[in-house]
Design an enzyme around this catalytic site. Structure first.
Site, mmCIF file in Angstrom:
data_model
loop_
_atom_site.group_PDB
_atom_site.id
_atom_site.type_symbol
_atom_site.label_atom_id
_atom_site.label_comp_id
_atom_site.label_asym_id
_atom_site.label_seq_id
_atom_site.Cartn_x
_atom_site.Cartn_y
_atom_site.Cartn_z
ATOM 1 N N GLU A 124 26.034 -6.675 -29.478
ATOM 2 C CA GLU A 124 25.918 -5.456 -30.278
ATOM 3 C C GLU A 124 24.476 -5.267 -30.716
ATOM 4 O OE1 GLU A 124 28.996 -6.904 -32.641
ATOM 5 O OE2 GLU A 124 27.731 -7.957 -34.069
ATOM 6 N N LYS B 122 21.273 -4.979 -32.818
ATOM 7 C CA LYS B 122 20.958 -5.576 -34.115
ATOM 8 C C LYS B 122 20.269 -4.515 -34.955
ATOM 9 C CE LYS B 122 18.818 -9.726 -36.011
ATOM 10 N NZ LYS B 122 17.933 -9.043 -36.967
ATOM 11 N N ASP C 39 18.300 -2.763 -37.764
ATOM 12 C CA ASP C 39 17.241 -3.204 -38.669
ATOM 13 C C ASP C 39 17.493 -2.585 -40.035
ATOM 14 O OD1 ASP C 39 15.049 -4.548 -39.452
ATOM 15 O OD2 ASP C 39 13.594 -3.208 -38.533
ATOM 16 N N TYR D 86 29.845 -5.438 -38.930
ATOM 17 C CA TYR D 86 29.727 -6.198 -37.684
ATOM 18 C C TYR D 86 30.495 -7.508 -37.695
ATOM 19 C CZ TYR D 86 26.049 -8.560 -40.381
ATOM 20 O OH TYR D 86 25.353 -9.231 -41.344
ATOM 21 N N LYS E 281 15.666 -11.015 -29.776
ATOM 22 C CA LYS E 281 14.755 -10.159 -30.529
ATOM 23 C C LYS E 281 13.833 -9.385 -29.596
ATOM 24 C CE LYS E 281 13.712 -10.458 -34.570
ATOM 25 N NZ LYS E 281 13.787 -10.925 -35.937
ATOM 26 N N CYS F 76 -8.316 28.118 -41.729
ATOM 27 C CA CYS F 76 -8.764 29.454 -42.122
ATOM 28 C C CYS F 76 -10.049 29.458 -42.953
ATOM 29 C CB CYS F 76 -7.666 30.182 -42.885
ATOM 30 S SG CYS F 76 -7.339 29.475 -44.513
ATOM 31 N N CYS G 8 -4.263 24.322 -48.980
ATOM 32 C CA CYS G 8 -4.920 25.590 -48.706
ATOM 33 C C CYS G 8 -4.144 26.672 -49.450
ATOM 34 C CB CYS G 8 -4.901 25.879 -47.201
ATOM 35 S SG CYS G 8 -5.341 27.584 -46.817
ATOM 36 N N CYS H 177 -2.762 31.970 -44.325
ATOM 37 C CA CYS H 177 -3.300 30.931 -43.446
ATOM 38 C C CYS H 177 -2.381 30.822 -42.229
ATOM 39 C CB CYS H 177 -3.359 29.605 -44.204
ATOM 40 S SG CYS H 177 -4.054 28.275 -43.222
HETATM 41 ZN ZN LIG Z 1 -5.804 27.717 -44.532
#
Ligand SMILES: [Zn+2]
Length: 710
Positions: free
Chosen positions: A146, A148, A150, A260, A349, A446, A461, A466
């Site tokens: 199965e 693993k 993380d 599991y 692994k 811009c 901005c 923009c």
């Molecule tokens: Zn901008």
């Protein structure tokens, strides 16, 4: 020359390798000296590893990558093997890392949660099998493989068919009681899908809590927008989320679960094999990994594992290997464990996903809200199965904290296979004193002067027109969680802005009237264009909360949007609401309320909303879910009922506006107690919380105006 604490001592010469001319006394001296050098190094390594463990497990803020950590651990293990006299029970090699965070009760695991030995290739896998063949005196193992996950290993205890307690793995013997937080995980069954009489009285299930890549990205986008520090990777974020003392925070992160393993069982085990146990758990409603496969040789297992190294990218969650287990439980018992590792299981692994490359320069991109995000332009490097040439650097504070500078050699990680990340510079390789990065004073798109939010780390901005900002807003407006219109990806959105078709979001609904122009400018077929227009037309029926999400009001995510829409019912009511009225909505804080209020005060946004309304967009919410008769009540259901299953009654409570809670507290409005309510009934009595039986509950609903069938 003084040795730095980090450098490794020379391999001490021992026994036979000593020159023939040395006397026994000299030889003994050499040995002592070597032992002393090793002792110093072992102490330093242990301190370092504990420190990293604390940062990784408790603070969820690792400082070094997994491969660096593994290297420290390997060095320590080797030294301890070479000098067994240095081995001590408190060495990090002798326990599973982790310790209880303050604030959680300690849980003693009835059976220790072991860790797995590792293999990295087929030779090592074959060696693992060989050992088993010798010990079990057979070679016909059925092996279950199965992915693993993380994530964070947890132990769940069920009694009488109900979730009783959940704990972290901790040091393998003792973990933290995180029952409340685990309850917030939607895929975790609180009540099992079976008649309790047919179940063992109690049993333990082990599993892995994880955060999907999509959720990780969503969370970080939210944090970036709020100018908050970003999370490193899904695993640590999941761990941190589970350790929240306030389970509401845990609930706001959408964590997930795969179980599991079936642990201890009070009563008869439901199956004689691991795979049978998993099937059984699945039938009870536990989430099990559908990618699990059964093989009859380590050759097949190797092919499976090697294939997953390539395919891991395709999953929406991180895996760091494949777990291989002997299926037959009697054989598992025969094989037993060595130290803290079972012999009947191992983890294949995957190679570490980090690499070092040159950071050419730091550039800045503009987002939907105008926030400027620095990113790294890298010498292309192959890491985690893909070539990476760009990586986010999040924000200025992040760059300063890690002290990343253009020209540095940096460690790149494909964090969660999600977005490549720069872990940090390799300072030893830095030449001279390159300049520290500064945010640009003008928008790179811009040229407007950049603003800095004094309270947040973000630079942005301020120009509403923009072009990049607007293009990103279109992408957001049409995204699946918002108005859900297909066909407005990055390129098309940018084109619409560049060609002047869209200067405000409301312009999108004028596009159908400009059909001929569009056909002329953009080389798309009529069919595609028609589909685009159909999508726009359909989107007009989306409820208010979707539109609120789409507008991209600062700090307004899907949950806030829903709360606002349900509370005010219509755009009109929300627009006319005072700051106080907005703030009084549950789950809407002062900063969010301020942002919402400001948005609707703005004449430009007012005009935009008016145009959207004129285009025929729906401006209200279906409020039948609002103001239910159980609104504001927090209800705990326990025991079994005659008229409803547990799920059904919980659904009913929610449909009527009430909140279903898993645990009794002073805030509980009342407990609905069926047959065998047990500990929750006791707790309610102790706290003086009202207890209703099924008939009283039905009567209460009728009193509140409920009609059956609702
Ligand atoms: Zn901008």
């Amino acid at each position: 020359m003084a040795k730095s604490a980090d450098s490794r001592p020379p391999k001490p010469a021992r026994g036979a390798s000593a020159p023939a001319t040395t006397t026994q006394a000299e030889e003994h001296e050499d040995e002592l000296r070597a032992l002393q050098a090793a002792r110093g190094r072992v102490d330093a390594l242990r301190t370092q590893i504990r420190d990293h463990d604390y940062k990784y497990y408790v603070l969820a803020q690792p400082e070094i990558g997994d491969s660096q950590y593994d290297a420290l651990m390997r060095e320590l293990r080797e030294l301890e093997e070479e000098f067994p006299e240095l081995l001590s029970p408190d060495s990090p090699t002798q326990r599973v890392a982790g310790q209880a965070a303050e604030g959680f009760a300690v849980v003693e695991h009835r059976e220790p949660m072991l860790s797995l030995s590792n293999v990295f290739d087929r030779e090592e896998l074959f060696a693992w099998e060989k050992r088993m063949v010798r010990l079990a005196e057979r070679d016909d193992f059925t092996l279950v493989c199965e992915p693993k996950i993380d994530g964070l290993a947890i132990s769940l205890v069920y009694r009488d068919g109900r979730f009783e307690r959940g704990a972290t793995r901790g040091d393998g013997f003792r973990g933290e009681d995180i029952t409340q937080n685990l309850r917030t995980i939607r895929t975790l069954p609180l009540v099992l899908d079976a008649d309790p009489d047919t179940l063992p009285a109690a049993f333990e299930v082990r599993g892995e809590v994880y955060m999907s890549k999509a959720e990780f990205v969503r969370l970080n986008e939210q944090r970036a927008e709020a100018g908050e520090q970003l999370y490193m990777n899904p695993r640590n974020t999941a761990a941190g989320s589970l350790r929240q003392l306030d389970s509401r925070i845990t609930a706001s992160r959408r964590l997930n679960l795969f179980v599991y393993q079936l642990g201890w069982v009070e009563g008869e085990r439901p199956a004689s094999t691991h795979s049978g146990s998993i099937e059984w758990l699945k039938s009870l409603g536990f989430p099990t990994n559908p990618l699990t496969e059964i093989f009859h040789s380590t050759g097949e297992v190797s092919l499976f594992c090697e294939a997953w190294v390539e395919r891991r990218e395709t999953l929406d969650y991180e895996i760091d290997g494949v777990v291989v287990k002997v299926d037959d439980i009697t054989t598992q018992r025969v094989l037993g464990a060595v130290g803290r590792e079972p012999r009947w299981a191992t983890a294949w692994k995957f190679p570490a996903e980090q690499a070092v490359t040159r950071l050419r320069e730091i550039q800045v991109s503009v987002g939907r809200t105008g926030v400027l995000t620095p990113f790294a332009v890298l010498e292309p490097v192959f890491v985690g199965g893909a070539t990476v040439s760009m990586a986010t650097l999040h924000n200025l504070d992040h760059i300063r904290e890690l002290d990343i500078r253009a020209g540095d050699d940096v460690i790149v990680q494909r964090a969660g296979d999600v977005i490549p990340q720069v872990v940090g510079p390799v300072l030893a390789r830095r030449k001279g004193d390159p300049p520290v990065f500064e945010m640009p004073s003008e928008c790179p798109v811009c040229g407007t002067a950049v603003h800095k939010d004094p309270e947040q780390a973000a630079y942005y901005c301020p120009n509403r027109n923009c072009p990049t900002k607007l293009a990103r807003q279109i992408e957001h407006f049409t995204s699946r969680g918002a108005l859900d219109i297909e066909g407005f990806g990055e390129q098309r959105s940018a084109m619409l802005v560049e060609q002047g078709f869209v200067t405000s979001l409301a312009d999108l609904y004028d596009l159908p009237a400009r059909r001929e122009e569009l056909l002329a400018v953009e080389k798309i077929g009529e069919k595609t264009l028609d589909a685009l227009f159909e999508g726009l037309e359909r989107s007009k029926q989306q409820p208010l909360h979707r539109l609120l999400i789409a507008l991209g009001i600062r700090h307004v995510g899907s949950e806030t949007a829903r709360a606002l829409a349900l509370n005010f019912g219509s755009m009109e009511a929300l627009r006319n609401a005072s700051l106080e009225e907005i703030q009084s909505v549950p789950d809407v804080g002062p900063i969010v309320a301020e942002a919402v209020h400001q948005y609707f005060q703005d004449p430009e946004y007012q005009a935009q909303v008016d145009r959207l309304a004129a285009a025929g967009l729906r401006m209200d919410e279906d409020v039948s879910a609002r103001g239910g008769i159980l609104e504001g009540l927090s209800i705990v259901a326990t025991g079994s009922l005659e008229q409803w299953s547990r799920n059904q009654v919980e659904e009913l409570i929610k449909r009527l506006g009430g909140k279903v809670s898993g645990a009794v507290s002073r805030k509980t409005s009342f407990v609905l107690a069926g047959e065998g309510g047990g500990s929750k009934r006791d707790k309610a009595e102790a706290l003086g919380v009202e207890i209703l039986d099924e008939d009283e509950f039905i009567q209460r609903l009728r009193d509140l105006g409920w009609s059956e069938g609702e």
